[in-house]
Write an enzyme that holds these catalytic residues in place. Structure first.
Site, PDB file in Angstrom:
ATOM      1  N   ASP A 121       0.813  -1.218   0.000  1.00  0.00           N
ATOM      2  CA  ASP A 121       0.000   0.000   0.000  1.00  0.00           C
ATOM      3  C   ASP A 121       0.846   1.268   0.000  1.00  0.00           C
ATOM      4  O   ASP A 121       2.005   1.260   0.427  1.00  0.00           O
ATOM      5  CB  ASP A 121      -0.879   0.041   1.256  1.00  0.00           C
ATOM      6  CG  ASP A 121      -2.095  -0.855   1.164  1.00  0.00           C
ATOM      7  OD1 ASP A 121      -2.216  -1.633   0.197  1.00  0.00           O
ATOM      8  OD2 ASP A 121      -2.932  -0.797   2.095  1.00  0.00           O
ATOM      9  N   HIS A 162       3.735  -2.420   3.248  1.00  0.00           N
ATOM     10  CA  HIS A 162       3.843  -1.067   2.689  1.00  0.00           C
ATOM     11  C   HIS A 162       5.213  -0.915   2.017  1.00  0.00           C
ATOM     12  O   HIS A 162       6.228  -1.290   2.600  1.00  0.00           O
ATOM     13  CB  HIS A 162       3.681  -0.013   3.777  1.00  0.00           C
ATOM     14  CG  HIS A 162       2.326  -0.037   4.426  1.00  0.00           C
ATOM     15  ND1 HIS A 162       1.990  -0.953   5.400  1.00  0.00           N
ATOM     16  CD2 HIS A 162       1.226   0.732   4.229  1.00  0.00           C
ATOM     17  CE1 HIS A 162       0.738  -0.753   5.776  1.00  0.00           C
ATOM     18  NE2 HIS A 162       0.249   0.269   5.089  1.00  0.00           N
TER      19      HIS A 162
END
Length: 272
Positions: free
Chosen positions: A56, A202
């Site tokens: 993300d 991430h």
């Protein structure tokens, strides 16, 4: 008659509460146990022999290239949930995601918390993010993951309007924390890692503690080894067989996308 007049103010007092509940109620799906039991497709539950690897908040010209190089070395393709504003800022990096064979999905326009209802804003910003991803990467995005995993009624509606499929995760590394370490990220993922699961990491510290992406990067080889040691394939969401995704499976077979953009197809490991 007086009772009718008394009821009017009561209804007015309750109306804001009802509106707020309607807005934020769907966000209860953030609760891992609830979504795994009641909404397996939203949780990203797929075929038992596969694990979907997702990232993300990118793309980021500082950190994302390190993840791409490492994934190349591991022979793994993943799904990157990008922010529209970051695609505009770093279009070359967004194109590189697609060029390296990864699937590009939508994380929204900005990484905000949607506490105040604004359906028009949600539709406008998500539609804008979809268009930017299509124009920059040449891929027709299929998936949407809202920032913080918070799905409000407005974001549900915007997602459906944009033709996207919402998906959250079944395991995460808590790699956004200041105290995250490679060992903690790997152990946190492993605690909930099962065949058919979707892993959230991430590839940037855009909305995380500064430098926290380094813990995720260092944990990644171990996470992939853990999956393979358990006999599990690792790949993008499109190859995951998420519950209830007939449109996505059709796109993977090459059914033309309505926008004219190319559907994602993962190349063989080691190929650019």
């Amino acid at each position: 008659m007086r009772e009718g007049f008394r009821a009017g103010p009561a209804v007015c007092a309750v109306a804001p509460f009802v509106a707020a509940l309607a807005h934020i109620g769907p966000a209860a799906t953030w609760l891992p146990g609830l979504r795994r039991r009641r909404f397996p497709g939203l949780a990203g539950q797929g075929r038992p022999g596969h694990v979907a690897l997702t990232f993300d908040d990118g793309p980021d010209p500082v950190s994302t290239p390190h993840f791409l190089d490492l994934l190349d070395g591991l022979g793994v393709r993943a799904t990157f949930f990008v922010l529209g504003e970051n695609v505009v800022r770093h279009p070359a990096q967004a194109r590189e995601l697609a060029r390296r064979g990864h699937e590009v999905a939508v994380h929204g326009w900005t990484h905000d918390r949607p506490w105040l209802p604004s359906p028009a804003r949600d539709a406008r910003e998500l539609g804008r993010a979809v268009r930017v991803v299509r124009e920059v990467t040449g891929q027709d995005p299929l998936w949407y993951r809202p920032p913080y995993g918070i799905l409000t009624s407005g974001r549900w509606a915007a997602c459906r309007r944009a033709g996207l499929r919402p998906v959250l995760w079944t395991a995460w590394g808590k790699d956004w924390r200041q105290d995250a370490t490679p060992a903690s990220v790997r152990a946190t993922v492993a605690a909930d890692l099962r065949g058919g699961g979707t892993v959230l990491l991430h590839d940037t510290d855009h909305a995380s503690a500064p430098g926290s992406w380094r813990a995720a990067l260092a944990a990644l080889p171990g996470i992939v080894r853990d999956c393979r040691a358990a006999g599990l394939e690792v790949g993008p969401l499109l190859e995951h067989g998420v519950v209830g995704t007939d449109r996505v499976r059709d796109a993977g077979r090459g059914v033309p996308a309505t926008s004219g953009a190319a559907p994602f197809r993962s190349p063989a490991p080691g190929q650019p």
